[in-house]
Design an enzyme around this catalytic site. Structure first.
Site, PDB file in Angstrom:
ATOM      1  N   SER A 147      -4.698  -5.032   2.275  1.00  0.00           N
ATOM      2  CA  SER A 147      -5.638  -4.422   3.214  1.00  0.00           C
ATOM      3  C   SER A 147      -6.738  -3.622   2.532  1.00  0.00           C
ATOM      4  CB  SER A 147      -4.881  -3.514   4.190  1.00  0.00           C
ATOM      5  OG  SER A 147      -4.095  -2.561   3.494  1.00  0.00           O
TER       6      SER A 147
ATOM      7  N   HIS B 292      -6.682   4.296   5.103  1.00  0.00           N
ATOM      8  CA  HIS B 292      -7.458   3.256   4.432  1.00  0.00           C
ATOM      9  C   HIS B 292      -8.899   3.739   4.296  1.00  0.00           C
ATOM     10  CE1 HIS B 292      -4.043   0.707   5.566  1.00  0.00           C
ATOM     11  NE2 HIS B 292      -4.466  -0.143   4.648  1.00  0.00           N
TER      12      HIS B 292
END
Length: 260
Positions: free
Chosen positions: A38, A241
């Site tokens: 990711s 993230h």
């Protein structure tokens, strides 16, 4: 016969050296592929789509848009482990790839489950979970990384492979955060152990290791100018993230400086 001055010799030598240096490969002739999890697919950035949650704001597409390579394969996928990259992404990799970028290893050591534990348990519970991840990195992750790197070398033997690290999530320590400083320190320590193992195995494989911590310094979670998302509810996958700035100002320069 006249004698050349030391300065003239120095200039002549410099010019000759420049003339004999091998020119860098033009980006327009490079076949580039972005592999990984990711942190390479662009989770946390805007514009995610598909089951792999790929975003054109990830560092791979940003580099491709800026440099116009001959071809670009965007194979990174959210949730990918070392096994997923080795068996799912590498087989579709072009054997003629000249440049490959990669982030992988975080999901192997339980990135998501560790953060959830740290958010829902005590300091000691968080430290224990991080220690489990560190033990896995020490005992098992190295072999998993070696297998991925060997598969990449076998499929695209002529490629320059840049393995990027993960950033530290928190400053040391971050103030004004919900998590205690003990939990923050444990999470960061886990990231350091993970990155150290990735660096060790990447360099053993002859790949280029690129550390991103310098780029992200001062932009961790809870900073005034954060390049990493904190806990997000919609979508929850964006939690911890990089955001658009993290990919454009953190990961992209780290990759560009190592791409050759």
């Amino acid at each position: 016969m006249s004698r050349a001055t030391p300065l003239a010799c120095l200039v002549t030598t410099s010019v000759l050296a420049l003339g004999l240096a091998a020119p860098a490969q033009a980006a327009s002739s490079i076949d580039y592929a972005a592999l990984g999890d990711s942190y390479s697919s662009g989770v946390g950035a805007s514009g995610q789509s598909g089951s792999c949650l790929r975003s054109n704001n990830a560092y791979g597409p940003l580099w491709a848009a800026k440099n116009s390579p001959a071809s670009f394969q965007f194979l990174a996928c959210t949730g990918a482990t070392t096994d997923d990259v080795r068996t799912g992404q590498v087989p579709t990799l072009s054997s003629g790839a000249d440049l490959i970028s990669l982030t992988v290893g975080g999901n192997d050591v339980g990135f998501t489950s560790t953060l959830i534990t740290c958010w829902t348990t005590t300091d000691s519970g968080c430290v224990a979970k991080v220690n489990e991840a560190k033990a896995y990195a020490a005992s098992t992750l190295g072999g998993k990384l070696d297998a991925v790197y060997a598969a990449i070398k076998a499929k695209a033997p002529g490629a320059r492979v840049v393995v990027l690290s993960y950033p530290l999530i928190y400053a040391s320590p971050a103030t004004g955060c919900t998590l205690s400083t003990a939990k923050q320190a444990a999470i960061n320590d886990g990231a350091r152990v993970l990155d150290a193992k990735i660096q060790e195995r990447a360099e053993a494989a002859g790949f280029v290791y690129s550390e991103v911590r310098d780029e992200f310094a001062g932009h961790e979670v809870c900073s005034s100018s954060a390049w990493i998302n904190g806990v997000t509810l919609i979508p929850a996958t964006n939690s911890y993230h990089p955001n658009n700035s993290g990919y454009a100002s953190g990961y992209l320069p780290a990759f560009t400086g190592s791409a050759g």
